[in-house]
Design a protein around this motif. Structure first.
Motif, PDB file in Angstrom:
ATOM      1  N   GLY A 167       0.854  -1.032  -0.144  1.00 12.84           N
ATOM      2  CA  GLY A 167       0.033   0.159   0.536  1.00 12.84           C
ATOM      3  C   GLY A 167       0.867   0.796   0.164  1.00 12.84           C
ATOM      4  O   GLY A 167       0.268   2.159  -0.281  1.00 12.84           O
ATOM      5  N   ASP A 185       0.381  -1.467  -8.407  1.00 11.14           N
ATOM      6  CA  ASP A 185       0.449  -0.819  -6.865  1.00 11.14           C
ATOM      7  C   ASP A 185       2.121  -0.742  -7.416  1.00 11.14           C
ATOM      8  O   ASP A 185       2.458  -1.856  -7.199  1.00 11.14           O
ATOM      9  CB  ASP A 185       0.330  -1.501  -6.057  1.00 11.14           C
ATOM     10  CG  ASP A 185      -1.360  -1.307  -5.736  1.00 11.14           C
ATOM     11  OD1 ASP A 185      -1.856  -0.449  -6.609  1.00 11.14           O
ATOM     12  OD2 ASP A 185      -1.771  -2.370  -4.433  1.00 11.14           O
ATOM     13  N   ASN A 227      -2.351   7.022   0.689  1.00 16.81           N
ATOM     14  CA  ASN A 227      -2.313   5.410   1.355  1.00 16.81           C
ATOM     15  C   ASN A 227      -3.385   5.404   2.042  1.00 16.81           C
ATOM     16  O   ASN A 227      -2.777   3.906   3.272  1.00 16.81           O
ATOM     17  CB  ASN A 227      -0.851   5.465   1.848  1.00 16.81           C
ATOM     18  CG  ASN A 227       0.345   5.456   0.193  1.00 16.81           C
ATOM     19  OD1 ASN A 227       0.496   5.035   0.013  1.00 16.81           O
ATOM     20  ND2 ASN A 227       1.677   6.376   1.053  1.00 16.81           N
TER      21      ASN A 227
END
Length: 226
Positions: free
Chosen positions: A45, A61, A213
């Motif tokens: 993340g 990601d 985030n």
């Protein structure tokens, strides 16, 4: 005895420490896998979004490579984000440790003495980088799809997440897990969208937005939980 003496050389310490860290990380991740918790899932993340292009038709990601640059192309070549970040880190540390010890062994055989750790660490770092790229490619190929079919993190908005660690309150997000449309589990940092509310472990929240985030959630309706 000579082998123990060789490993005890201070010039080998950085490479031995790297391998020790690999062992510790692997042990922690292994225990987490047995209890169903992705201990290092939050690392994924921390990476911004990336669209690797039409040939893959999937968003990862990973570091923001949307604008062409040498750094972007380099990180894309390393396949950063195609596998969990903790795996890439383990590959790098393993390569760094083993290559460093091998180079020191060659120096000892050819020169009769090990070189300074700094002198060996620099070429070791250089040689470890392509290993990470090849390692990520291999892991992306062999890992189950639910570990590698990453999506844009914005697409998690609208999903229901479950808090797994900590207490979510204003300015203090907690770790939570959420499944995407592929069934892949993502570990995220989650805070309440309503600043007056607090949620604990096991609470389920509907993700309504993301800032950097951090995701923000509200208590879902019974319909959203179905």
């Amino acid at each position: 005895m000579m082998l123990l003496s060789y490993f005890g050389e201070p010039a080998n310490y950085p490479f031995l420490v790297a391998l020790l860290v690999v062992f510790i990380l692997a042990a922690i991740e292994g225990v987490g896998a047995m209890i169903g918790a992705g201990v290092f899932g939050f690392l994924d993340g921390l990476l911004p979004d990336i669209d690797l292009g039409a040939e893959l038709d999937i968003e990862f990601d990973a570091p923001d490579l949307q604008s062409p640059s040498i750094t972007g192309e380099f990180l894309s070549w390393l396949r950063i984000g195609q596998v969990p970040v903790i795996f890439s880190l383990i590959v790098f540390l393993t390569a760094f440790g083993l290559i460093g010890l091998t180079l020191q062994g060659l120096c000892l055989s050819l020169l009769g003495t090990a070189l300074s750790a700094l002198w060996v660490a620099l070429p070791t770092l250089f040689l470890s980088i392509p290993v990470v790229g090849f390692g990520n490619r291999f892991l992306a190929f062999v890992l189950p799809r639910d570990e590698t079919s990453a999506i844009s993190r914005d697409r998690l908005v609208g999903k229901v997440a479950t808090i797994t660690l900590g207490e979510a309150r204003v300015n203090f997000p907690a770790q939570a897990k959420v499944k995407d449309r592929f069934g892949q589990t993502h570990y995220i940092m989650l805070a309440p969208d309503n600043e007056s509310e607090t949620y604990g472990q096991g609470d389920r929240l509907l993700l309504v937005r993301r800032s950097e985030n951090i995701y923000f959630g509200i208590r879902p309706s019974s319909k959203a939980l179905q």
